[in-house]
Design an enzyme around this catalytic site. Structure first.
Site, short mmCIF file in Angstrom:
data_model
loop_
_atom_site.label_atom_id
_atom_site.label_comp_id
_atom_site.label_asym_id
_atom_site.label_seq_id
_atom_site.Cartn_x
_atom_site.Cartn_y
_atom_site.Cartn_z
N SER A 167 -5.04 -3.59 -38.53
CA SER A 167 -4.64 -4.67 -40.01
C SER A 167 -3.26 -3.58 -40.59
O SER A 167 -3.64 -2.42 -40.43
CB SER A 167 -5.96 -3.79 -40.85
OG SER A 167 -6.39 -2.86 -40.51
N CYS A 183 -9.86 6.13 -43.31
CA CYS A 183 -9.68 6.42 -42.09
C CYS A 183 -9.76 7.80 -41.49
O CYS A 183 -9.34 9.01 -41.04
CB CYS A 183 -8.62 6.72 -41.32
SG CYS A 183 -7.93 4.61 -41.03
#
Length: 235
Positions: A167, A183
């Site tokens: 992405s 993340c």
């Protein structure tokens, strides 16, 4: 390693390139990927690069820590890919890559590196100087002098066929990332092409991806034809 007397294997045909209009429901995307990856492994379908945009949502990778889901203001979906929590939403380009590594070199590390370099080259066409960091998978740039994440990578490989992918933040609402620790890296902010004052149109980024796509295939071909040398590094 190939020698002058060793015939090269025929290269696989180019993958199908599909741009999905509108917002794609995440469960539908997941089911489509699963089915296409299985068909590729069975030899019943060709490879696919699928570019989509999702409504606001969070996905949880296989290493997701529930403590990093700070504010589940949007639906949360288990993704089955590697990595932790990430956000998808309008203004973000998501690319799902269903490629057959059995035909392109059975090297998952090479594949991830090649995807990183592909996106970095595409961003360079839009005047964004991006880079990879060995200990942090993803795509990074500088925003106001600080390292910031502009793209995420999370893949899965089953029967040597890849799915999930990447992405890149074109013009999403960056406040939406506040519901998670993106993340698992709380010390780094996220940024976007719009935030950096660059061309954030989807059609511009998609065109840059397509122009640089041969670099991804060349890296995988180099790995397949010279397996002892590993992935061809271009950074």
């Amino acid at each position: 390693m190939l020698t002058p007397d060793t015939p090269a294997s025929p290269r696989p045909p180019l993958p199908e390139w599909r741009i999905e209009p509108g917002l794609t429901d995440y469960p539908r995307a997941l089911a489509t990927m699963e089915a296409r990856a299985a068909a590729i492994a069975d030899g019943a379908a060709g490879e696919l690069v699928w570019l989509v945009e999702h409504p606001p949502l969070y996905t949880a990778g296989t290493s997701a820590d529930p403590a990093e889901l700070l504010d589940p203001r949007f639906p949360v979906y288990p993704a089955g890919r590697g990595g932790r929590y990430t956000y998808h939403g309008p203004g973000q380009r998501v690319g799902y890559l269903m490629l057959n590594l059995a035909q392109r070199g059975r090297d998952v590390r090479c594949f991830v590196h090649a995807v990183e370099q592909w996106i970095i080259r595409a961003l360079a066409r839009l005047e964004v100087k991006a880079f990879s960091v060995p200990e942090r998978i993803g795509i990074w740039t500088r925003d106001g002098g600080q390292e910031a994440k502009i793209g995420a990578i999370g893949v899965r490989v089953r029967r040597w066929v890849t799915f999930h992918g990447f992405s890149v933040n074109l013009s999403p609402d960056l406040a939406h990332f506040g519901g998670i620790v993106p993340c698992g890296l709380p010390e780094f902010p996220v940024t976007s092409l719009e935030q950096l004052g660059r061309d954030a149109r989807q059609e511009s980024f998609d065109a840059a991806l397509l122009l640089e796509f041969p670099t991804l295939l060349e890296s995988l071909t180099a790995s397949r034809e010279n397996p002892l040398e590993g992935c061809s590094r271009t950074d």
